[in-house]
Structure formats: C-alpha cells, structure tokens
Write an enzyme that holds these catalytic residues in place. Sequence first.
Site, PDB file in Angstrom:
ATOM      1  N   THR A   1      -5.306 -11.685   2.545  1.00 52.36           N
ATOM      2  CA  THR A   1      -5.854 -11.602   2.215  1.00 52.36           C
ATOM      3  C   THR A   1      -7.355 -11.956   1.889  1.00 52.36           C
ATOM      4  OG1 THR A   1      -4.861 -11.900   0.172  1.00 52.36           O
ATOM      5  CG2 THR A   1      -4.985  -9.410   1.123  1.00 52.36           C
TER       6      THR A   1
ATOM      7  N   ARG B   1     -10.433  -3.786   5.763  1.00 56.01           N
ATOM      8  CA  ARG B   1      -9.926  -3.485   6.502  1.00 56.01           C
ATOM      9  C   ARG B   1      -9.297  -1.963   7.046  1.00 56.01           C
ATOM     10  NH1 ARG B   1      -6.596  -8.714   7.039  1.00 56.01           N
ATOM     11  NH2 ARG B   1      -5.914  -7.739   5.584  1.00 56.01           N
TER      12      ARG B   1
ATOM     13  N   ASP C   1       0.702  -0.973   0.345  1.00 61.43           N
ATOM     14  CA  ASP C   1      -0.813   0.176   0.352  1.00 61.43           C
ATOM     15  C   ASP C   1       0.547   1.022  -0.242  1.00 61.43           C
ATOM     16  OD1 ASP C   1      -1.832  -1.649   0.526  1.00 61.43           O
ATOM     17  OD2 ASP C   1      -1.894  -1.964   2.383  1.00 61.43           O
TER      18      ASP C   1
ATOM     19  N   ASN D   1      -4.067 -10.401  -4.325  1.00 57.79           N
ATOM     20  CA  ASN D   1      -4.121  -9.706  -2.911  1.00 57.79           C
ATOM     21  C   ASN D   1      -3.448  -8.503  -3.183  1.00 57.79           C
ATOM     22  OD1 ASN D   1      -1.258 -10.976  -3.968  1.00 57.79           O
ATOM     23  ND2 ASN D   1      -0.834 -11.408  -2.238  1.00 57.79           N
ATOM     24  N   ALA D   2      -2.779  -7.795  -3.813  1.00 59.85           N
ATOM     25  CA  ALA D   2      -2.697  -6.768  -4.656  1.00 59.85           C
ATOM     26  C   ALA D   2      -3.989  -5.817  -4.798  1.00 59.85           C
ATOM     27  CB  ALA D   2      -1.955  -6.531  -4.821  1.00 59.85           C
TER      28      ALA D   2
ATOM     29  N   GLN E   1       3.077  -5.811  -2.641  1.00 62.34           N
ATOM     30  CA  GLN E   1       3.286  -6.066  -1.792  1.00 62.34           C
ATOM     31  C   GLN E   1       4.195  -5.247  -1.323  1.00 62.34           C
ATOM     32  OE1 GLN E   1       2.011  -9.716  -3.531  1.00 62.34           O
ATOM     33  NE2 GLN E   1       0.383  -8.727  -2.728  1.00 62.34           N
TER      34      GLN E   1
ATOM     35  N   THR F   1      -9.063  -5.288   1.353  1.00 64.01           N
ATOM     36  CA  THR F   1     -10.204  -5.886   1.993  1.00 64.01           C
ATOM     37  C   THR F   1     -10.860  -5.403   2.870  1.00 64.01           C
ATOM     38  OG1 THR F   1      -8.205  -5.415   3.596  1.00 64.01           O
ATOM     39  CG2 THR F   1      -8.036  -7.855   2.147  1.00 64.01           C
TER      40      THR F   1
ATOM     41  N   HIS G   1      -4.735  -2.371  -6.289  1.00 64.27           N
ATOM     42  CA  HIS G   1      -3.631  -0.540  -6.690  1.00 64.27           C
ATOM     43  C   HIS G   1      -4.618  -0.044  -7.327  1.00 64.27           C
ATOM     44  CE1 HIS G   1       0.279  -3.353  -7.053  1.00 64.27           C
ATOM     45  NE2 HIS G   1      -0.519  -3.245  -6.063  1.00 64.27           N
TER      46      HIS G   1
HETATM   47  P1  IMO Z   1      -0.269  -4.665  -2.149  1.00 62.95           P
HETATM   48  O1  IMO Z   1       0.388  -4.738  -3.581  1.00 62.95           O
HETATM   49  C1  IMO Z   1      -0.972  -4.203   1.795  1.00 62.95           C
HETATM   50  C2  IMO Z   1      -0.668  -8.522   3.141  1.00 62.95           C
HETATM   51  C3  IMO Z   1      -1.659  -9.435   4.119  1.00 62.95           C
HETATM   52  C4  IMO Z   1      -1.454 -10.343   5.289  1.00 62.95           C
HETATM   53  C5  IMO Z   1       0.545 -10.981   4.490  1.00 62.95           C
HETATM   54  C6  IMO Z   1      -0.306 -11.556   3.723  1.00 62.95           C
HETATM   55  O2  IMO Z   1      -1.885  -3.460  -2.714  1.00 62.95           O
HETATM   56  O3  IMO Z   1       0.631  -2.977  -1.591  1.00 62.95           O
HETATM   57  P2  IMO Z   1      -1.566 -12.906   1.205  1.00 62.95           P
HETATM   58  O4  IMO Z   1      -2.579 -12.511   1.191  1.00 62.95           O
HETATM   59  O5  IMO Z   1      -0.928 -12.411   0.931  1.00 62.95           O
HETATM   60  O6  IMO Z   1      -1.269 -14.297   2.029  1.00 62.95           O
HETATM   61  O7  IMO Z   1      -1.821 -12.153   2.809  1.00 62.95           O
HETATM   62  O8  IMO Z   1       0.203 -10.038   2.970  1.00 62.95           O
HETATM   63  N1  IMO Z   1      -0.518  -7.943   2.228  1.00 62.95           N
HETATM   64  C7  IMO Z   1      -0.807  -6.981   1.798  1.00 62.95           C
HETATM   65  N2  IMO Z   1      -0.356  -5.393   2.831  1.00 62.95           N
HETATM   66  N3  IMO Z   1      -1.024  -4.607   0.485  1.00 62.95           N
HETATM   67  C8  IMO Z   1      -1.035  -5.508  -0.122  1.00 62.95           C
HETATM   68  O9  IMO Z   1      -0.353  -5.440  -1.750  1.00 62.95           O
HETATM   69  C9  IMO Z   1      -0.306  -7.255   0.192  1.00 62.95           C
HETATM   70  N4  IMO Z   1      -0.928  -8.509  -0.138  1.00 62.95           N
HETATM   71  C10 IMO Z   1      -1.000  -8.576   0.789  1.00 62.95           C
HETATM   72  O10 IMO Z   1      -2.584  -8.603   4.880  1.00 62.95           O
HETATM   73  O11 IMO Z   1      -0.980  -9.500   6.685  1.00 62.95           O
HETATM   74 MG    MG Z   2      -2.621  -3.177  -0.950  1.00 61.20          MG
END
Ligand code: IMO
Ligand code: MG
Length: 336
Positions: free
Chosen positions: A130, A254, A18, A45-46, A174, A252, A48
């Site tokens: 996520t 959250r 983020d 999970n990302a 991430q 999410t 953007h």
């Molecule tokens: P972007 O690309 C923020 C966090 C989840 C969790 C951990 C594992 O938008 O920056 P996962 O679903 O990957 O197995 O979750 O990683 N997480 C992120 N937090 N931005 C993201 O992506 C994230 N992708 C995963 O909240 O703590």
């Molecule tokens: Mg994110």
Amino acid sequence: MKNKINYVDICCGLNWGDEAKGKIVSYLSKIGDYNFVCRWSGGNNAGHTIYKNGIKYKTHLIPSGIFYDIPSIIGPDCVVNVNAFFEEVNYLKSNGFNTNLIFISPKAHVVTKDHITEDKDKLFKTQGTTAKGIAPCYKDKYARKGLLAKNIPEFKDYLWDEKLYGNILCEGAQGFWLDINYGNYPYVTSSNTLPYGACSLGFPPQYIRHIYGATKIYDTRSGIDPFFPENLLEDKDLLLLVKVGEEFGTTTGRMRKTNWLNLDKLVDAVKISGTTMMLMSKVDVVKKINIYKLYHNASLINFENFDVMKTYIDKILKEKCPLLENITYSEKNELD
Ligand code: IMO
Ligand code: MG
C-alpha cells in the site's frame, strides 16, 4: 470496576483483507457493551468502511469504536504515521465524532517519511504494497532502532495510559493470509493478523470470549500475489464479481483480483484462528450475478443456487472446525 477485565471479543479477517471487519466492529460497537475498541496491528495500510445513519465513513488507523463514542486504542504493536493520524482525527472531528476518545499506545512505532519513501521506491513495485511505509517501519522496530509514539510531542495529548478494563473489542486489520507467519511470504504484510496478536494489547488469552472471523463468499486480493495471477482479471465471470461487488481498494483505489471462494483456505483460517463466530458477507453479490462456485479439495464446484452452496459450506466447516459455533451469511446493508 476499573481494574478488572471482564471479557475480550476479537474480530479478525480470514482471507486477504477487505472482509468487512470495519463494518462488523462498528456493528458490534453499536449493539454491544464495550469499554474499549482496540486495533492491535498494522497501520494506515488498512481501509475500513463503515456506514452510520446511511452515511459512509472510511478509516485507516483509528478503531471503529469511535463512531459509537467508545474509547478507541491504537495498540503497542501498531505503526502510526503522524500526518496520517492527524488527517484522520480531523476528518472524524469535522464529522462530529468525539476525537478525545482516541488514544495511541506510547509503545506504538512511528512511520517516518523515510519509511514511506523506501516502501514507495522498492516494495510497492515488487510486492504491490500500500506504500504506507509499513514494512520499513517494522524492519526498524525489529532492528531495535525505531521511533516510539511516546517520543513524539504532537502525540502528547493522545497517549494511552495502557489500562484496560471491562469489556474489550479488538479490531483486526489485514487478514489471515496476509499474516507475516501464515501468508504466502514474502507477499504478506509485516504484522500478526491472527487473534493471538491482540494479546499484545495487554490482556491474558484466557479472557477471550468470541472470535469473530470475517470472510466473503468469494476471494479478493489487492496487491501482488502469485496465488492470485493477473489473468484472473481476464475471466468475464470474475470481472462481474469485481463490478457488482465494487472490488476496488479503500486505501489504494486499485481493482482487486477476484476468485471463487477457496474453501480449503477458509477451513484452515477458521481452524487456526480459533474463529467461534463466522460472518460471511457479500452474499447479495453472487445472488445478483447468479453464479455459485467454490474451490474445495482443489477442484472447482458449481452449485445450482445459493441454498445448495450454503448447505455445502456449512457442512464442511462444521465437520472440520470444532471450535466454530455459529455461521452468519450477510447481504448488503444488513450490518449497518
Ligand atoms: P484491511 O484492514 C487488503 C496487502 C497489500 C499488499 C500486502 C503488503 O483493509 O483488510 P503492506 O502495505 O501492508 O506492506 O502491503 O498486504 N494489504 C491489504 N490488502 N486489505 C488490507 O487491510 C491490507 N493491508 C495490506 O495490498 O499485498
Ligand atoms: Mg482494505
């Protein structure tokens, strides 16, 4: 020349995700001269967020080059859920973007319903994932029993020919401290979020030109991590950051746990990632609440105003990170 790579630029997150990577990549796609924009890790999970002509768009899987008509590749170390992919393709199509430019590596792994169920039932509860099936999918990949994108008939028209040439931009997902090797294991994601992971797309590291490191002027964390205790949400100044900074998850919904910038962590992330261009966003948020704090050498320092804090950050980073060439501070809408 269609067989020669010219240079590769990489944008990676320096924190816990983020950090406006999507915004930075879409800005670079707009002003740059790229032949490809590629995701190298993770899945949907990302989250953007990008703005084009004042309109807000959200993507989870498809690289932000698509907003500027650049071929957009989902790389071999990514994981793709079929439904999530087509939902996003349709969303982009209905907004007028050219989805014929979207390609998936035949080697990408497929996130199945069972992966999502396992994630929802187990890891979501213990780690605050996520719940998109990411860890179970990578688990099957590394156990060598996964399902590849090339074996999915629905993907037939989207399979990438695995050829890269010209100027390439790689979009990280991430962040540094969510990396499988560097993060606070097991409170991490299951992929390589550092720039070296981008080489999985099929280029030698010698072609890397700039590494854009995305960071914010304060730290946020979605998901569970003992490094970000829940009681952070009880601090009224930190709650102000959440509200003014609109720190709610794109994927999410959250509320993100928020803390003052940890400069020690940032220095490590800049150094190890090899960041040459650092972009620090959300400066308008701290200016708005008029509180300027950061952690350095494990103690909390309070600054009188933004300029004093900026001078301090610049000095420490320049001292400690010899590869860092440039630091840019940005406020809302500056990169749109
Ligand atoms: P972007 O690309 C923020 C966090 C989840 C969790 C951990 C594992 O938008 O920056 P996962 O679903 O990957 O197995 O979750 O990683 N997480 C992120 N937090 N931005 C993201 O992506 C994230 N992708 C995963 O909240 O703590
Ligand atoms: Mg994110």
